[in-house]
Design a protein around this motif. Structure first.
Motif, mmCIF file in Angstrom:
data_model
loop_
_atom_site.group_PDB
_atom_site.id
_atom_site.type_symbol
_atom_site.label_atom_id
_atom_site.label_comp_id
_atom_site.label_asym_id
_atom_site.label_seq_id
_atom_site.Cartn_x
_atom_site.Cartn_y
_atom_site.Cartn_z
ATOM 1 N N LEU B 28 0.824 -1.210 0.000
ATOM 2 C CA LEU B 28 0.000 0.000 0.000
ATOM 3 C C LEU B 28 0.860 1.262 0.000
ATOM 4 O O LEU B 28 0.506 2.272 -0.620
ATOM 5 C CB LEU B 28 -0.915 0.009 1.230
ATOM 6 N N ALA B 29 1.988 1.193 0.685
ATOM 7 C CA ALA B 29 2.807 2.389 0.893
ATOM 8 C C ALA B 29 3.367 2.949 -0.412
ATOM 9 O O ALA B 29 3.737 4.117 -0.487
ATOM 10 C CB ALA B 29 3.945 2.073 1.862
ATOM 11 N N ARG B 30 3.423 2.108 -1.441
ATOM 12 C CA ARG B 30 3.944 2.598 -2.720
ATOM 13 C C ARG B 30 3.048 3.656 -3.324
ATOM 14 O O ARG B 30 3.479 4.453 -4.148
ATOM 15 C CB ARG B 30 4.048 1.434 -3.708
ATOM 16 N N ASP B 31 1.757 3.634 -2.962
ATOM 17 C CA ASP B 31 0.818 4.617 -3.486
ATOM 18 C C ASP B 31 0.839 5.847 -2.586
ATOM 19 O O ASP B 31 0.337 5.844 -1.470
ATOM 20 C CB ASP B 31 -0.590 4.008 -3.516
ATOM 21 N N LYS B 32 1.437 6.921 -3.100
ATOM 22 C CA LYS B 32 1.651 8.116 -2.275
ATOM 23 C C LYS B 32 0.346 8.837 -1.933
ATOM 24 O O LYS B 32 0.321 9.738 -1.098
ATOM 25 C CB LYS B 32 2.594 9.100 -2.996
ATOM 26 N N ASN B 33 -0.747 8.454 -2.615
ATOM 27 C CA ASN B 33 -2.036 9.099 -2.318
ATOM 28 C C ASN B 33 -2.779 8.442 -1.166
ATOM 29 O O ASN B 33 -3.864 8.869 -0.793
ATOM 30 C CB ASN B 33 -2.926 9.086 -3.562
ATOM 31 N N LEU B 34 -2.214 7.371 -0.650
ATOM 32 C CA LEU B 34 -2.868 6.686 0.469
ATOM 33 C C LEU B 34 -2.198 7.070 1.786
ATOM 34 O O LEU B 34 -0.978 7.217 1.853
ATOM 35 C CB LEU B 34 -2.760 5.163 0.300
ATOM 36 N N ASP B 35 -3.029 7.254 2.817
ATOM 37 C CA ASP B 35 -2.501 7.316 4.181
ATOM 38 C C ASP B 35 -2.758 5.960 4.810
ATOM 39 O O ASP B 35 -3.905 5.496 4.844
ATOM 40 C CB ASP B 35 -3.213 8.399 4.993
ATOM 41 N N ILE B 36 -1.720 5.342 5.310
ATOM 42 C CA ILE B 36 -1.869 4.001 5.857
ATOM 43 C C ILE B 36 -1.599 4.039 7.354
ATOM 44 O O ILE B 36 -0.588 4.586 7.795
ATOM 45 C CB ILE B 36 -0.902 3.026 5.162
ATOM 46 N N ILE B 37 -2.507 3.476 8.118
ATOM 47 C CA ILE B 37 -2.327 3.398 9.568
ATOM 48 C C ILE B 37 -2.253 1.935 9.965
ATOM 49 O O ILE B 37 -3.187 1.163 9.733
ATOM 50 C CB ILE B 37 -3.473 4.108 10.316
ATOM 51 N N LEU B 38 -1.119 1.557 10.550
ATOM 52 C CA LEU B 38 -0.938 0.185 11.017
ATOM 53 C C LEU B 38 -1.179 0.155 12.522
ATOM 54 O O LEU B 38 -0.616 0.962 13.267
ATOM 55 C CB LEU B 38 0.487 -0.287 10.695
ATOM 56 N N VAL B 39 -2.013 -0.770 12.968
ATOM 57 C CA VAL B 39 -2.336 -0.897 14.393
ATOM 58 C C VAL B 39 -1.874 -2.260 14.886
ATOM 59 O O VAL B 39 -2.130 -3.280 14.238
ATOM 60 C CB VAL B 39 -3.865 -0.788 14.622
ATOM 61 N N ASP B 40 -1.164 -2.285 16.004
ATOM 62 C CA ASP B 40 -0.823 -3.571 16.622
ATOM 63 C C ASP B 40 -0.717 -3.372 18.129
ATOM 64 O O ASP B 40 -0.434 -2.269 18.592
ATOM 65 C CB ASP B 40 0.503 -4.116 16.078
ATOM 66 N N ARG B 41 -0.932 -4.434 18.882
ATOM 67 C CA ARG B 41 -0.845 -4.287 20.337
ATOM 68 C C ARG B 41 0.612 -4.249 20.808
ATOM 69 O O ARG B 41 0.906 -3.796 21.904
ATOM 70 C CB ARG B 41 -1.637 -5.381 21.058
ATOM 71 N N ASN B 42 1.531 -4.723 19.969
ATOM 72 C CA ASN B 42 2.954 -4.602 20.264
ATOM 73 C C ASN B 42 3.587 -3.612 19.305
ATOM 74 O O ASN B 42 3.064 -3.380 18.217
ATOM 75 C CB ASN B 42 3.653 -5.963 20.113
ATOM 76 N N ASN B 43 4.723 -3.050 19.671
ATOM 77 C CA ASN B 43 5.377 -2.098 18.776
ATOM 78 C C ASN B 43 6.397 -2.779 17.868
ATOM 79 O O ASN B 43 7.250 -2.135 17.299
ATOM 80 C CB ASN B 43 6.017 -0.947 19.572
ATOM 81 N N TYR B 44 6.284 -4.109 17.757
ATOM 82 C CA TYR B 44 7.248 -4.842 16.925
ATOM 83 C C TYR B 44 6.551 -5.942 16.123
ATOM 84 O O TYR B 44 5.481 -6.417 16.496
ATOM 85 C CB TYR B 44 8.334 -5.481 17.800
ATOM 86 N N HIS B 45 7.187 -6.297 15.021
ATOM 87 C CA HIS B 45 6.798 -7.467 14.239
ATOM 88 C C HIS B 45 7.556 -8.672 14.767
ATOM 89 O O HIS B 45 8.741 -8.578 15.065
ATOM 90 C CB HIS B 45 7.163 -7.214 12.773
ATOM 91 N N THR B 46 6.878 -9.781 14.907
ATOM 92 C CA THR B 46 7.540 -11.005 15.393
ATOM 93 C C THR B 46 7.731 -11.970 14.237
ATOM 94 O O THR B 46 6.782 -12.255 13.508
ATOM 95 C CB THR B 46 6.685 -11.687 16.479
ATOM 96 N N PHE B 47 8.957 -12.452 14.091
ATOM 97 C CA PHE B 47 9.221 -13.419 13.032
ATOM 98 C C PHE B 47 8.857 -14.810 13.567
ATOM 99 O O PHE B 47 9.695 -15.545 14.084
ATOM 100 C CB PHE B 47 10.696 -13.343 12.625
ATOM 101 N N LEU B 48 7.586 -15.161 13.421
ATOM 102 C CA LEU B 48 7.060 -16.362 14.083
ATOM 103 C C LEU B 48 7.731 -17.677 13.669
ATOM 104 O O LEU B 48 7.820 -18.579 14.500
ATOM 105 C CB LEU B 48 5.547 -16.462 13.873
ATOM 106 N N PRO B 49 8.221 -17.819 12.428
ATOM 107 C CA PRO B 49 8.855 -19.108 12.104
ATOM 108 C C PRO B 49 10.048 -19.442 12.998
ATOM 109 O O PRO B 49 10.431 -20.603 13.090
ATOM 110 C CB PRO B 49 9.301 -18.917 10.641
ATOM 111 N N LEU B 50 10.643 -18.457 13.651
ATOM 112 C CA LEU B 50 11.771 -18.749 14.545
ATOM 113 C C LEU B 50 11.383 -18.637 16.020
ATOM 114 O O LEU B 50 12.248 -18.691 16.890
ATOM 115 C CB LEU B 50 12.949 -17.813 14.239
ATOM 116 N N LEU B 51 10.100 -18.515 16.289
ATOM 117 C CA LEU B 51 9.654 -18.370 17.674
ATOM 118 C C LEU B 51 10.108 -19.554 18.532
ATOM 119 O O LEU B 51 10.509 -19.394 19.685
ATOM 120 C CB LEU B 51 8.134 -18.248 17.710
ATOM 121 N N TYR B 52 10.047 -20.749 17.949
ATOM 122 C CA TYR B 52 10.422 -21.934 18.724
ATOM 123 C C TYR B 52 11.872 -21.858 19.186
ATOM 124 O O TYR B 52 12.229 -22.448 20.205
ATOM 125 C CB TYR B 52 10.164 -23.207 17.905
#
Lengths: 428, 428
Positions: B28-52
């Motif tokens: 979405l971010a490639r389109d400069k006419n869009l405002d994108i709001i990302l919401v998450d309860r944590n302030n980070y992305h988790t790389f789940l495949p390595l969670l174990y």
């Protein structure tokens, strides 16, 4: 592990895995006829001189913590027990923990210190502490969360309070943390929060005396003041805190400072156990000990590190080199006592002191006369801290982190570390 | 942020910073006419495949987590909001969080999945989960704490239960975690606990079906079974769990397994919010969506990732590549809808699947026909995971950690990470 030690080998128990405890165990372990049991409530040693960097999101907790079992893995006569020390039965010579009860022949008590609030109303309740890893993680989560909150706070007064970070105490910890915080805000957080006016964020350092870094040579104290001020830290000297509330710090003779973050680095006192042990406690809750570090009337019990208040010596600063020297001497004196040799009196060998001030600057005093400031001092600071940082792997990681930050003005550890009860979060 | 979006720019809100959400925002971010709001309860992305690997004390939490603000720093039209999504007002097009209420023009719901226990009595209450960073840290602290407990447990039955680690579910997560756990025990923990008979510790993997890694080619499934068995994992096929208690797992047609650690990797279900949204929920608590990933009757609302159950497609596995593809398609379809172009239907492009089995072994399937096992497969696994691991710095750290472990059979992350309330610990 309960019951009498009951064999011919001598058992030395060391309570506390900080600098004093770890250095005591290292010395004791050389004697193959001793069985050494190290007790700590955590399974790791914390490199406290870098704790402020965890609280400033500069280092990961794992980079300043090293598993105690791994440190002593190569010594078959060292055993580790995880447990909270509850009390000491001096008569029967048993250390009581929340887990096992551990009989000892000789004991080294080295459980460190707590934050001292000197009875300032509200300080105990509303201030952040910086004495262990949990507290550093809590503080760092709070700092980053404040920025998140500020992005959608529309009350300008509240926003101002959220973005005002107050550090109480202009000693090395306060100076180092204030500097690290100013850089965290000015660089990585400013990049991460483009919509927030991060110029609104400020760091205030409150010092009750008339200069920072009491005990350092005057020109180093002035350098620290100038450098912090140059970095944008609002340094206030002669600022005596009279009370702390959830949203302010009250100051003697001036209007209150509106702030929701107060970090208290202004004092330490001995570990609470001292009182519970039925031992005398002296100034700052510390245990008065003989110059040999023995407790008077209990020649098998030694106290070392921040908890100890050796008589007859001019008071040593509560810093890592002092703890290391006391831990080592307690070990030497135990071995001397077992061998029937005379015990030595503690005398603090002051090799110097140092404090870093933000990125690539520090103040260093070596011996009585030599001093350094600026980048050269910072490189010395870096070298000495890496040298003492336990564990080769940690050293490499930390060096890599610092190098990265130095080049890119970046912080790795900016995630808000998850905490608290887990299972329920997941329940649909 | 409340009130109407009220300007001429289109606002797209993305709920969830996992694979689907992050890839949607990137597109979405490639389109400069869009405002994108990302919401998450944590302030980070988790790389789940390595969670174990975090749960097996192989990686530090910070190594698989990356700040969401840093990921999107270079896009001025992307904004991040920390918050727990509470509900969606479909009529007025507002996303309600515990913080701000966020109006949207288009919405992507990508909040992932929960552990599914299929009503097995006691499982919900007594099992460890492995779906987010908090849970991985909790599990890892528990595993190391068990070893500490075992050193002073004198009841042999209890000691046996403490040292029996049970993994339920023979899918990729169960297989990977059982392998990593077996290596943690056999190497670093055995070195750290010399007085403990670590041979007593064992890993049991329970799979209800007649083979591991359902859906993989047969010879890979057999390889995984043989390899885990060779590593000392007690793999039990056709083992149906009927109940979990604090100290046992009850099994259909055989005697209970005595264990105090049960990790449930046997199922997932859609995020609970689906039901609360007033949306239809289908199989596994997931939201049935049109092939375009739109919710029927709500063309401005898209669902992507584990939460989505696209109609008309054969069901895709709930893994990262599926989430990435759905997130990207939701973004493309939003841009198509805004431009008046036709929307595309989702079709899962199966590039393959893989699972690692302990140190230097893995199984890999590429496309329909190609497979690999052993060291070659492990290198491929390593390469692909590093490629997708967000953040250059994390990649270097993780590579360094793995290289170190590979050479020295060591784990860095063996400290029991401090958790829980802090302030009171320190009060004297």
């Amino acid at each position: 592990m309960t019951g009498s030690t009951g064999n011919s080998r001598t058992r030395v128990v060391v309570a506390g895995g900080g600098f004093a405890g770890v250095w005591a165990v290292r010395r004791l372990a050389r004697d193959k006829n001793l069985d050494i049991i190290l007790v700590d409530r955590n399974n790791y040693h914390t490199f406290l001189p870098l704790l402020y960097q965890v609280a400033a999101a500069e280092l990961e907790p794992g980079q300043i913590a090293y598993p105690l079992r791994a440190i002593f893995r190569k010594y078959p006569n060292v055993h580790f027990v995880i447990g909270d020390v509850r009390s000491i039965d001096m008569k029967n010579k048993v250390l009581h923990t929340d887990g096992p009860h551990i009989p000892f022949d000789k004991l080294v008590v080295a459980m460190g210190s707590f934050t001292a609030f000197y009875g300032v109303p509200g300080a105990d309740k509303h201030c952040f502490r910086l004495k262990n890893l949990e507290q550093a993680i809590t503080l760092r989560n709070h700092i980053v969360s404040c920025f998140e909150q500020a992005t959608h706070e529309r009350n300008p007064d509240r926003k101002d309070r959220i973005l005002t970070y107050t550090v109480v105490g202009g000693g090395p910890t306060g100076v180092e943390y204030a500097g690290a915080l100013a850089e965290l805000i000015r660089q990585p957080l400013t990049k991460d929060f483009p919509t927030l006016n991060t110029g609104q964020a400020r760091v205030v350092l409150l010092e009750a005396g008339d200069g920072l870094l009491a005990g350092f040579p005057d020109h180093l104290r002035r350098y620290a003041f100038e450098r912090l001020t140059h970095m944008g830290v609002d340094v206030r000297l002669n600022a005596k805190v009279t009370a702390v509330t959830p949203d302010s710090v009250e100051l003697e003779g001036s209007s209150p400072l509106r702030t929701e973050t107060v970090v208290w680095t202004a004092g330490v006192q001995g570990h609470a156990l001292a009182g519970q042990m039925g031992l005398p406690t002296g100034r700052g809750g510390r245990v008065p000990v003989l110059p040999t570090l023995q407790v008077e009337g209990h020649p098998d019990v030694f106290v070392a590190g921040d908890m100890a208040l050796p008589q007859g010596d001019s008071p040593a600063p509560l810093i890592a080199p002092n703890a290391i020297q006391q831990g080592a001497l307690a070990a030497d004196n135990i071995r001397a006592a077992l061998a029937g040799r005379p015990l030595r009196a503690f005398r603090y060998r002051d090799k110097g002191s140092m404090a870093t001030i933000g990125r690539a600057a520090a103040v260093v005093r070596m011996g009585k006369e030599h001093t350094a400031t600026g980048f050269v001092a910072w490189v010395m600071w870096l070298f000495i801290h890496l040298l003492y940082l336990v564990g080769f792997r940690n050293r490499l990681f930390v060096l890599f982190t610092w190098a990265w930050d130095y080049i890119f003005f970046e912080r790795a550890a900016r995630i808000i570390i998850p905490r608290g009860p887990i299972e329920d979060d997941d329940a649909p």
